[in-house]
Design an enzyme around this catalytic site. Structure first.
Site, PDB file in Angstrom:
ATOM      1  CB  SER A 100     -17.509  59.880 -22.926  1.00 13.15           C
ATOM      2  OG  SER A 100     -16.317  59.250 -23.351  1.00 13.15           O
ATOM      3  CE  LYS A 152      10.699  63.599 -25.963  1.00 13.66           C
ATOM      4  NZ  LYS A 152      10.211  63.019 -24.708  1.00 13.66           N
TER       5      LYS A 152
END
Length: 337
Positions: A149, A201
């Protein structure tokens, strides 16, 4: 809660307090006597020691650099409860030194990492590209046990990538994870009260299920980072986007498969990579060195504490919960953080 758990909690809290006191005292000591401490600890004027691996011509040197561990910026000092590992700030400073040091003619980047943060990986990649552009210094990568990765992301721009047949690499892609313990909390009568300024949020809140709209927002972000990853590999390996995406589906692979997929150039261990660099760029007889970090008093204390409490897995887990409060974020990472 049984006696053992109470003891573990008390020990963890006590160690946390000791850690704060020690780190504060050591920081004050360094600020007051910084130059003297550096000299006593054997630091060079750059703040890093240079450990010679192979003696040779100082005017043409090969720098061996190490990325060992998860690539993330956790601050300069190691945690009291964890061994010193990858230090992002220190590594970026070392890259800066390599770019500025005219005696350094080439670099071997040793990568033993499952990857890490998207931002940190991009910072390393950008600095490597800058060094290549401004100095034309060749960079060879030596992949260790794992270079997956983000570990591959930072390797992609290298002139050559060497692997062991058993190197664990690949896992090309982006991941974002969180834990949802809302149902568990409900079972124990725990109620979470959230007051927010907008509907998204508290996106990826660990106390509730994610909505389809929220998932779509995050997926778009991940897709952008994935496309950037694909572009980095395509440019670094001289592959088309289609060729990259055939293997950039998150799959893990060994070194043999990486060579077959053109994600690596050859097989070899650290000494083989150094020898190849010397041969390819007429650097026979060059001094080979690597940077070393000086251990402060805080790090030494940390080692003693780990030695004392290392066998108590429960206290380590509690300490981790007390000292780490990380929000979910995008990662170029294979496996769990």
């Amino acid at each position: 809660m049984n006696t053992k758990r109470w003891i573990a909690i008390v020990a963890a809290v006590a160690l946390l307090g000791i850690s704060i006191v020690i780190n504060s005292a050591f920081a004050l000591f360094q600020n007051s006597f910084g130059t003297g401490v550096d000299e006593l600890m054997g630091a060079t004027e750059t703040g890093f020691s240079e450990n010679v691996i192979e003696a040779g011509d100082f005017n043409k040197r090969i720098a061996v650099m190490n990325v060992d561990g998860v690539i993330q910026d956790t601050g300069e000092a190691a945690s009291l409860f964890g061994a010193a590992g990858y230090n992002h700030q220190a590594f970026m400073e070392q890259l800066e030194l390599v770019g500025e040091d005219d005696s350094v003619k080439a670099v071997v980047l040793k990568v033993n990492s499952p990857g890490g943060g998207v931002v940190e990986s991009a910072e390393i990649y950008d600095k490597i590209k800058e060094i290549q552009k401004n100095t034309e210094k060749p960079i060879y990568v030596s992949m260790g046990a794992t270079a997956a990765s983000g570990g591959y992301y930072i390797s992609a721009p290298a002139d050559k990538i060497f692997v062991s047949p058993e190197t664990l690499t690949g896992s090309l892609g982006v991941i974002m994870q969180s834990v949802n313990y809302g149902e568990l909390a409900e079972r124990y009568g725990v109620d979470f009260v959230t007051i927010k300024s907008g509907p998204y949020k508290d996106i990826m809140s660990p106390t509730r299920d994610m909505t389809p709209e929220e998932e779509a927002i995050l997926q778009e972000m991940l897709n952008d980072s994935y496309e950037s990853f694909v572009d980095v590999i395509a440019e670094g390996r001289d592959m088309t986007e289609e060729q990259v995406k055939q293997v950039a589906d998150g799959r893990i692979m060994n070194g043999r498969q990486a060579v077959e997929a053109d994600l690596a150039d050859d097989f070899g261990y650290d000494e083989d990579v150094i020898a190849a660099l010397q041969k390819d760029f007429d650097l026979a007889g060059a001094e080979v060195f690597e940077y070393g970090a000086n251990q402060g008093l805080g790090s030494l204390f940390s080692m003693k504490v780990n030695s004392l409490f290392g066998a108590d897995m429960e206290s380590q887990m509690i300490a981790k919960l007390l000292t780490e409060h990380s929000a979910p974020r995008m990662m170029y990472l294979y496996g769990e953080k």
